[in-house]
Design a protein around this motif. Structure first.
Motif, mmCIF file in Angstrom:
data_model
loop_
_atom_site.group_PDB
_atom_site.id
_atom_site.type_symbol
_atom_site.label_atom_id
_atom_site.label_comp_id
_atom_site.label_asym_id
_atom_site.label_seq_id
_atom_site.Cartn_x
_atom_site.Cartn_y
_atom_site.Cartn_z
ATOM 1 N N THR A 154 26.860 101.972 69.687
ATOM 2 C CA THR A 154 28.206 101.493 70.039
ATOM 3 C C THR A 154 29.169 102.665 70.209
ATOM 4 O O THR A 154 29.055 103.683 69.538
ATOM 5 C CB THR A 154 28.768 100.546 68.959
ATOM 6 N N ALA B 60 36.835 94.647 70.560
ATOM 7 C CA ALA B 60 37.189 93.869 71.758
ATOM 8 C C ALA B 60 36.654 92.444 71.698
ATOM 9 O O ALA B 60 37.129 91.567 72.416
ATOM 10 C CB ALA B 60 36.654 94.560 73.010
ATOM 11 N N ASN B 61 35.672 92.210 70.811
ATOM 12 C CA ASN B 61 35.083 90.876 70.694
ATOM 13 C C ASN B 61 34.542 90.705 69.277
ATOM 14 O O ASN B 61 33.401 91.062 68.986
ATOM 15 C CB ASN B 61 33.947 90.721 71.726
ATOM 16 N N PRO B 62 35.360 90.158 68.370
ATOM 17 C CA PRO B 62 34.989 90.065 66.955
ATOM 18 C C PRO B 62 33.677 89.311 66.695
ATOM 19 O O PRO B 62 33.033 89.511 65.678
ATOM 20 C CB PRO B 62 36.170 89.317 66.325
ATOM 21 N N GLU B 63 33.283 88.436 67.634
ATOM 22 C CA GLU B 63 32.035 87.679 67.450
ATOM 23 C C GLU B 63 30.802 88.556 67.680
ATOM 24 O O GLU B 63 29.708 88.232 67.231
ATOM 25 C CB GLU B 63 31.992 86.479 68.412
ATOM 26 N N PHE B 64 30.982 89.649 68.412
ATOM 27 C CA PHE B 64 29.857 90.532 68.724
ATOM 28 C C PHE B 64 29.650 91.514 67.571
ATOM 29 O O PHE B 64 30.521 92.334 67.280
ATOM 30 C CB PHE B 64 30.125 91.274 70.045
ATOM 31 N N GLY C 257 32.601 93.155 63.350
ATOM 32 C CA GLY C 257 32.795 92.698 64.722
ATOM 33 C C GLY C 257 33.310 93.827 65.619
ATOM 34 O O GLY C 257 34.003 94.740 65.160
ATOM 35 N N HIS C 258 32.967 93.758 66.889
ATOM 36 C CA HIS C 258 33.458 94.732 67.869
ATOM 37 C C HIS C 258 34.963 94.529 68.057
ATOM 38 O O HIS C 258 35.434 93.389 68.080
ATOM 39 C CB HIS C 258 32.728 94.525 69.203
#
Length: 207
Positions: free
Chosen positions: A80, A60-64, A57-58
């Protein structure tokens, strides 16, 4: 509508019957893919294995998802701008949890070598296709003879996407309107770790 994973498995096995007796392996995506994959492996006389993978996950946004990790492979989106230290730490953390999960499901068995085998990747359906896509890439690194995807249900866009990158896609139901895999099953109960282990042990005793 698909009555259940078990019935879907038998219908998929009918469509894959021509691979019976060939040098192959059925790779299930746990947990929902295992009840579909087990009867297929049994019918085709192939070993059953699971492929465990997880997205990175990213920060800043674990879902991404910015990549995916399996037991032996790592895929990272090169575009990225995430620090290498973060990716390295996440890969190590995820690999540790995947090793534990694989051991829970498969005990001390080593993953089946995919080189020169027909690899049939099975799940109980495709939604976004992200997990399956990373699974296909990771399987390809092992140089199999063929990669086949077998699923009970998937949206048309996913079918087209996978037909372009694998040798064959076998799918029972391609509905025009698609929201979630579960909406196309009459029975779609959660699959527990215990059920996965039971099915894998049962198949192992027949190999």
């Amino acid at each position: 509508m698909i009555p259940s994973r078990q019935i879907a498995a038998e219908l998929l096995a009918d469509r894959l019957e021509h691979y019976k007796g060939q040098q192959g392996v059925v790779l299930a995506i746990p947990r929902g893919g295992v009840p579909v994959a087990a009867p297929i492996a049994r019918r085709l006389g192939m070993p059953l294995d699971v492929i465990v993978s997880k997205k990175i996950g990213h920060p800043a946004n674990p879902e991404f998802a910015i990549g995916a990790v399996s037991l032996e492979d790592v895929e990272v989106d090169k575009r990225t701008d995430v620090p290498a230290e973060y990716i390295h730490a996440e890969v190590e953390r995820i690999k540790t949890s995947l090793r534990q999960k694989y051991k829970l499901f498969m005990g001390n068995r080593q993953p089946v070598d995919l080189r020169d085998r027909i690899v049939i990747i099975v799940d109980d359906g495709i939604a976004t296709g992200k997990t399956l896509l990373s699974t296909v890439h990771m399987a390809r690194h092992k140089q199999p003879r063929k990669i086949i995807i077998a699923v009970p249900v998937a949206p048309r866009a996913a079918i087209k996407q996978f037909e372009a990158i694998v040798d064959e896609v076998v799918c029972l139901l391609v509905p025009p309107m698609f929201q979630a895999v579960g909406q196309f099953y009459q029975e779609f109960e959660q699959v527990s770790d215990e059920e996965v282990i039971r099915l894998l042990r049962q198949q192992e005793s027949q190999e």
